[in-house]
Design an enzyme around this catalytic site. Structure first.
Site, PDB file in Angstrom:
ATOM      1  CG  ASP A   9      -1.991   0.965   1.253  1.00  0.00           C
ATOM      2  OD1 ASP A   9      -2.802   0.912   0.321  1.00  0.00           O
ATOM      3  OD2 ASP A   9      -2.063   1.798   2.178  1.00  0.00           O
TER       4      ASP A   9
ATOM      5  CD  GLU B 105      16.439 -14.483   4.703  1.00  0.00           C
ATOM      6  OE1 GLU B 105      16.687 -13.252   4.748  1.00  0.00           O
ATOM      7  OE2 GLU B 105      15.958 -15.130   5.662  1.00  0.00           O
TER       8      GLU B 105
HETATM    9  C1  GLC Z   1      -4.366   2.906  -0.745  1.00  0.00           C
HETATM   10  C2  GLC Z   1      -5.531   1.957  -0.692  1.00  0.00           C
HETATM   11  C3  GLC Z   1      -6.742   2.700  -0.213  1.00  0.00           C
HETATM   12  C4  GLC Z   1      -6.455   3.223   1.170  1.00  0.00           C
HETATM   13  C5  GLC Z   1      -5.199   4.090   1.165  1.00  0.00           C
HETATM   14  C6  GLC Z   1      -4.717   4.356   2.564  1.00  0.00           C
HETATM   15  O1  GLC Z   1      -4.539   3.899  -1.694  1.00  0.00           O
HETATM   16  O2  GLC Z   1      -5.723   1.376  -1.955  1.00  0.00           O
HETATM   17  O3  GLC Z   1      -7.894   1.912  -0.199  1.00  0.00           O
HETATM   18  O4  GLC Z   1      -7.538   3.989   1.624  1.00  0.00           O
HETATM   19  O5  GLC Z   1      -4.137   3.445   0.507  1.00  0.00           O
HETATM   20  O6  GLC Z   1      -4.235   3.179   3.121  1.00  0.00           O
END
Ligand code: GLC
Length: 554
Positions: free
Chosen positions: A221, A271
């Site tokens: 993310d 690893e």
């Molecule tokens: C990313 C995710 C989204 C989330 C954001 C904060 O963009 O895809 O759904 O709200 O990160 O974590």
């Protein structure tokens, strides 16, 4: 429909080397996939029950949206414990059963890891609040004194991606207003300070925890986040993030230090590969301004893949698509990586609607274009991700009532931005009325977001029974992709085409042509297509809003 025997290329085999370079991964948004307990929220047992469906569809793997313990302020992207399962979704034993079932079916499993921020309920953040200014516990986050009289103004002028300031003020132990902490998303999502050595070490432990449980990799993310400018200075254009939701504040995103983290994570994956020969995959959510910047994230010792969002954001226009594809092929594939194509995910308006479906019935222009785009994406060199429900041609649910909307963006923009709930409505599986087989076992169970009546037209049972459905198009496209050596990774060669039409060749003889206009045009090659996104009634003609594949000696 195809006139050639598939080659013996085994792209779905778990042993294929560099399997990820042209994999097709299906994104499971767990809370909306399939509910096994009747509480209206999808769960891991539901995902396990859905695996045969995904096997039949023909995807190589799945990416599971976050299922960790979380207060769910941003549906799990606010993680309170990175090494467990929220009881809403099951438990670790259920996770292990899911892994075992996926392994048996040859479906790879990626988890969603959230390293930019955690939940304000994470024990380390609670500890930081209690420990007070100047403490080691606060150094794990971005705490700073405010500006102005009594420190009542935020430390800088940055905006949160979800609207409003990127800072919230805490109340100190003595009950007075105190320091501020940084959150590039909701206030319930404090950003980690990656300059603190403890953060990297903690994530190393978390990655190992899941890799030891047998997973095949991570979707990362906000992978262009993590590091902020060390001085946290004011931005010249503080409105930028709030205006576009793009990662445009250059002080908060895409800092050079982040690349060292991806090199560390890549070594960690290697690893594990060295132990058993199985390649683990890191795919980053990377929003950066250019394809060239993007390519820096997928250098051979960094991430394996990064979502290339330009295809998703391109308007339905031949020139726009050609520019996006050409840039990606030159700047990303040209560096030795492959491009990771996406048309949708859980943060975006559904493709059918984005491409112009005027109403909700899902059978008009938007649907034809979405089918054409899907077949185009599956013909492009590289990897592809498909968001759940796209294989059913689900339109966006645009008329959810305000009181059911849960997206923090809606709340933080004063109810102006209704962006992300309409693509997260629980999937329809069967039947004529909500819950359409989404919840099982409990009479009267209600899905967490209401499903419209017209979902019946898109339910998987109907899609499977109708050979003209989106589902069959995806399935045939995926089958051909895994059997034809021309598809998957490699290069493409553009053919000359009239305005509004694109055509390219894969390998020596596979032609993919897309008619972006609404009128029929002469097909760039003679004969009947191998596969087409719409009816191709006459040989040598490509109808409007249609993509077709042919095999033809050129
Ligand atoms: C990313 C995710 C989204 C989330 C954001 C904060 O963009 O895809 O759904 O709200 O990160 O974590």
């Amino acid at each position: 429909m195809h006139n050639r025997q598939p080659s013996q290329r085994q792209v779905n085999g778990l042993n294929k080397q560099h399997w990820w370079r042209d994999a097709v991964i299906y994104q499971v948004y767990v809370r909306s996939f399939l509910d096994s307990t009747g509480d209206g929220i999808g769960d891991l047992a539901g995902v396990r029950a859905g695996l045969p469906y995904l096997k039949k569809l023909g995807v190589d793997g799945i990416w599971l949206s976050p299922f960790y313990p979380s207060p769910q302020h941003d549906h799990g992207y606010d993680v309170a414990d990175y090494c467990d399962v929220d009881p809403l979704f099951g438990d670790l034993a259920e996770f292990d059963l899911l892994m075992a079932a996926a392994r048996r079916l040859g479906i790879r499993v990626l988890l969603d890891i959230v390293p930019n921020h955690c939940s304000s309920e994470h024990p380390w953040f609670r500890e930081a609040l209690a420990a007070g200014p100047g403490s080691a516990a606060r150094a794990r986050f971005h705490f700073a004194d405010g500006r102005g009289p009594d420190g009542a103004e935020p430390p800088n002028n940055w905006h949160s991606m979800f609207g409003g300031p990127a800072w919230s003020r805490v109340t100190e132990a003595d009950g007075r207003p105190g320091q501020w902490y940084l959150h590039m998303f909701a206030p319930e999502q404090p950003d980690w300070n990656w300059r603190d050595p403890g953060t990297g070490a903690e994530f190393d432990r978390i990655l190992r925890f899941w890799l030891d449980r047998g997973i095949d990799g991570f979707r990362i993310d906000v992978a262009a986040g993590l590091f902020k400018h060390p001085e946290l200075p004011d931005s010249d254009d503080p409105e930028a993030d709030a205006r576009t939701r793009d990662s445009v504040n250059p002080l908060a995103w895409n800092q050079p230090e982040v690349h060292a983290v991806w090199r560390d994570w890549r070594s960690l994956c290697e690893e594990y590969t060295a132990r058993d020969g199985r390649e683990r995959l890191l795919v980053g959510e990377v929003s950066v301004p250019t394809a060239r910047e993007h390519a820096r994230y997928v250098r051979s010792d960094e991430l394996h893949q990064a979502f290339f969002f330009d295809l998703l954001s391109a308007p339905w226009d031949a020139d726009a698509f050609r520019k996006v594809v050409s840039e990606a092929m030159q700047d990303i594939a040209g560096t030795g990586s492959t491009v990771t194509w996406v048309l949708n995910n859980h943060d975006q308006v559904r493709t059918v609607t984005r491409y112009g479906e005027p109403a909700t019935e899902g059978s008009g222009l938007g649907a034809a274009r979405a089918r054409a785009a899907a077949l185009l994406m599956l013909a492009l060199p590289g990897a592809a991700y498909v968001y759940q429900g796209e294989e059913l041609g689900l339109p966006e649910v645009v008329d959810l009532p305000d009181d059911v909307l849960t997206d923090p963006i809606f709340r933080r923009t004063g109810s102006r931005a209704r962006i992300r709930d309409g693509c997260r409505v629980p999937l329809p599986w069967s039947g004529q009325a909500s819950p359409f087989g989404f919840t099982s076992g409990v009479e009267g169970a209600k899905p967490w977001l209401p499903q419209p009546e017209w979902f019946a037209q898109h339910a998987t049972d109907r899609a499977l029974a109708d050979t003209r459905s989106f589902w069959h198009l995806y399935r045939e496209g995926l089958q051909l992709r895994s059997s034809l050596p021309q598809l998957g990774e490699g290069t493409l060669r553009w053919l000359d085409t009239p305005p509004g039409v694109l055509a390219f060749v894969r390998g020596d003889d596979l032609v993919c042509a897309v008619n972006f206009t609404t009128a029929p045009v002469p097909a760039p090659v003679p004969g009947t297509p191998l596969l087409a996104s719409g009816d191709c009634p006459a040989a040598g003609v490509l109808p409007g809003s249609t993509t077709a594949w042919w095999i033809n000696d050129l």
